[in-house]
Design an enzyme around this catalytic site. Structure first.
Site, PDB file in Angstrom:
ATOM      1  N   HIS A 173       7.288 -16.081 -29.891  1.00  7.87           N
ATOM      2  CA  HIS A 173       7.336 -14.522 -29.575  1.00  7.87           C
ATOM      3  C   HIS A 173       7.813 -14.087 -27.814  1.00  7.87           C
ATOM      4  O   HIS A 173       8.252 -13.305 -27.519  1.00  7.87           O
ATOM      5  CB  HIS A 173       5.881 -14.161 -29.282  1.00  7.87           C
ATOM      6  CG  HIS A 173       5.366 -15.042 -27.716  1.00  7.87           C
ATOM      7  ND1 HIS A 173       5.284 -15.993 -27.736  1.00  7.87           N
ATOM      8  CD2 HIS A 173       4.593 -14.788 -26.511  1.00  7.87           C
ATOM      9  CE1 HIS A 173       5.133 -16.643 -26.991  1.00  7.87           C
ATOM     10  NE2 HIS A 173       4.966 -15.911 -26.194  1.00  7.87           N
TER      11      HIS A 173
HETATM   12  C1  UD1 Z   1       2.934 -11.733 -23.006  1.00  9.59           C
HETATM   13  C2  UD1 Z   1       3.417 -12.050 -22.116  1.00  9.59           C
HETATM   14  C3  UD1 Z   1       3.921 -13.817 -21.972  1.00  9.59           C
HETATM   15  C4  UD1 Z   1       2.522 -14.519 -23.070  1.00  9.59           C
HETATM   16  C5  UD1 Z   1       2.296 -13.355 -24.180  1.00  9.59           C
HETATM   17  C6  UD1 Z   1       1.014 -14.083 -24.959  1.00  9.59           C
HETATM   18  C7  UD1 Z   1       4.498 -10.880 -19.797  1.00  9.59           C
HETATM   19  C8  UD1 Z   1       6.130 -10.806 -19.186  1.00  9.59           C
HETATM   20  N1  UD1 Z   1       4.430 -11.028 -21.327  1.00  9.59           N
HETATM   21  O1  UD1 Z   1       3.883 -11.375 -24.338  1.00  9.59           O
HETATM   22  O2  UD1 Z   1       3.917 -14.337 -21.034  1.00  9.59           O
HETATM   23  O3  UD1 Z   1       2.955 -15.357 -23.168  1.00  9.59           O
HETATM   24  O4  UD1 Z   1       1.926 -12.685 -23.589  1.00  9.59           O
HETATM   25  O5  UD1 Z   1       0.923 -13.478 -26.355  1.00  9.59           O
HETATM   26  O6  UD1 Z   1       3.352 -10.376 -19.334  1.00  9.59           O
HETATM   27  N2  UD1 Z   1       2.435  -6.157 -29.018  1.00  9.59           N
HETATM   28  C9  UD1 Z   1       1.633  -5.344 -30.683  1.00  9.59           C
HETATM   29  N3  UD1 Z   1       0.351  -5.128 -30.464  1.00  9.59           N
HETATM   30  C10 UD1 Z   1      -0.110  -6.375 -29.333  1.00  9.59           C
HETATM   31  C11 UD1 Z   1       0.505  -6.916 -28.502  1.00  9.59           C
HETATM   32  C12 UD1 Z   1       1.825  -6.319 -28.165  1.00  9.59           C
HETATM   33  O7  UD1 Z   1       2.075  -4.890 -30.930  1.00  9.59           O
HETATM   34  O8  UD1 Z   1      -1.710  -6.028 -29.311  1.00  9.59           O
HETATM   35  C13 UD1 Z   1       3.951  -5.834 -29.379  1.00  9.59           C
HETATM   36  C14 UD1 Z   1       4.180  -4.387 -28.944  1.00  9.59           C
HETATM   37  O9  UD1 Z   1       5.517  -4.122 -29.713  1.00  9.59           O
HETATM   38  C15 UD1 Z   1       4.883  -5.029 -27.674  1.00  9.59           C
HETATM   39  C16 UD1 Z   1       5.382  -6.064 -27.764  1.00  9.59           C
HETATM   40  O10 UD1 Z   1       4.687  -6.648 -28.964  1.00  9.59           O
HETATM   41  O11 UD1 Z   1       6.220  -4.198 -27.293  1.00  9.59           O
HETATM   42  C17 UD1 Z   1       5.256  -7.278 -26.709  1.00  9.59           C
HETATM   43  O12 UD1 Z   1       4.264  -7.520 -25.737  1.00  9.59           O
HETATM   44  P1  UD1 Z   1       3.740  -7.806 -24.343  1.00  9.59           P
HETATM   45  O13 UD1 Z   1       2.451  -7.651 -23.866  1.00  9.59           O
HETATM   46  O14 UD1 Z   1       4.467  -6.877 -23.698  1.00  9.59           O
HETATM   47  O15 UD1 Z   1       3.975  -9.179 -23.910  1.00  9.59           O
HETATM   48  P2  UD1 Z   1       4.153 -10.671 -25.024  1.00  9.59           P
HETATM   49  O16 UD1 Z   1       5.357 -10.871 -25.775  1.00  9.59           O
HETATM   50  O17 UD1 Z   1       2.950 -10.496 -25.642  1.00  9.59           O
END
Ligand code: UD1
Length: 360
Positions: free
Chosen positions: A204
């Protein structure tokens, strides 16, 4: 005494389950839970609250997804309001996400002491968003709880020596607590897999999944590694990875893997116990694999959990098809598991004790 605890992303829910419970059990303080909303899908958030029995948050900031700046700013302003309303004696933050940094900054500016759980983790490159979040959160924190003595050494190198505790890893507490509830056979059966017949993969990180060629290389490497080791490949998909597989047209490579929705804690650990080995870019899962007696191939440029890679139990690997496909050779070498480097399974209690001691 009152402590606000801030969570927002998957790994933080897991850690809060135990720290919140330990605080309530000890009658240590009034524990006020705030959810930033960084993770919001049912399978990224609700499932953890349900299966780990985490109480409803008092505040939900609803920040959702966005750029790093937008997300951090939304947590910063949303949390500031909650902190002004609650006037807590400390703010508890976990790990290294944007939620962690925003929380630490909001509290520090209000002169509310910050307690950082999983402090002192350091890895290269320094430009990784999580590394930026970790370093800055540690420098804002008054109470720093490390998983191992390596964390304390890293902090000392940056001049942080007061308020530092080696508490152990809450994920180990949770593993010990929940292991009777893991059901490896039932979990495999849901995907038509036999125990021991598959490798469990999770990807991820932005640097692994946000560029077409890298993501394709990882997926192709997994297909080849599975074929060469005679194992199926089970890949639960983080929403970010699922979206990018579609956007980049990598479905052809992904179709040769067993794809799954993001699992909850119990299912992920059941699958970890049932698999032959793990391949992951998750900071938590590389330790949880070790707790379950499984080795992990870590698709990261570096790891903060060096205790597991220095001895060869876990193996760092580049996100390229050839590197991933060739990792079987390193795994074939037998390595004795390292000892109990992350505590005795009482980290949550130790964290509560450290916070109390520093605040009194
Ligand atoms: C975040 C953390 C990472 C951690 C991970 C655990 C940061 C910079 N990164 O990464 O360190 O290992 O969480 O999972 O804070 N999205 C959804 N639904 C959700 C959540 C996310 O669709 O419930 C999608 C969205 O498109 C979003 C993307 O995932 O833009 C990334 O989500 P984000 O929270 O920015 O970072 P993670 O990759 O989850």
């Amino acid at each position: 005494m009152k402590v606000v605890s801030l969570v927002g992303a998957r790994p933080q829910f897991i850690k809060e389950a135990l720290v919140g419970e330990a605080a309530r059990a000890a009658g240590a303080w009034e524990h006020v839970l705030v959810h930033s909303g960084q993770h919001y899908d049912a399978r990224m958030s609700d499932v953890f609250f349900q299966e780990l029995g985490i109480p409803e948050p008092k505040y939900h900031l609803g920040v959702g997804s966005g750029s790093h700046a937008a997300m951090t700013a939304a947590v910063l302003t949303g949390l500031e309001k909650a902190l002004l309303e609650e006037r807590p004696d400390a703010l508890l933050v976990y790990g290294d996400t944007n939620t962690t940094l925003a929380g630490a900054l909001a509290a520090a500016k209000l002169r509310i002491p910050v307690a950082h759980v999983e402090a002192g983790v350091r890895m290269a490159p320094k430009t990784m968003p999580e590394e930026i979040n970790r370093v800055l959160s540690d420098h804002l924190a008054a109470i720093l709880c490390c998983c191992s003595s390596l964390g304390r050494e890293n902090l000392a190198r940056e001049g942080i020596t007061s308020g530092v505790f080696v508490s152990g890893d809450v994920l180990y507490d949770l593993y010990v607590r929940m292991r009777e509830r893991f059901e490896p056979e039932a979990a495999c059966a849901r995907y038509g897999l036999e125990p021991g017949s598959f490798l469990l993969a999770t990807l991820h990180r932005d640097y692994n999944v946000d560029e077409r060629e890298t993501l394709r290389g990882c997926l192709e490497g997994l297909v080849r590694l599975g074929a060469e080791s005679g194992l199926s490949v089970l890949l639960p998909l983080h929403p970010r990875t699922r979206k990018n597989i579609e956007t980049f047209g990598c479905g052809d490579a992904a179709r040769r893997l067993v794809l799954a929705e993001p699992p909850g804690y119990l299912e992920l650990m059941s699958l970890t116990l049932a698999c032959a080995f793990v391949l992951t870019d998750s900071g938590g899962l590389q330790k949880e694999a070790f707790y379950a007696g499984r080795r992990a191939v870590v698709i990261m440029p570096d790891t903060g959990w060096r205790e597991l890679t220095d001895c060869g139990w876990n193996i760092l690997c580049e996100p390229r098809a050839d590197a991933i496909a060739g990792v079987g050779e390193s795994l074939a070498r037998t390595v004795p598991p390292p000892g109990n480097v992350y505590g005795e399974g009482n980290a949550a209690g130790e964290i509560v004790r450290a916070v109390r001691q520093q605040l009194s």
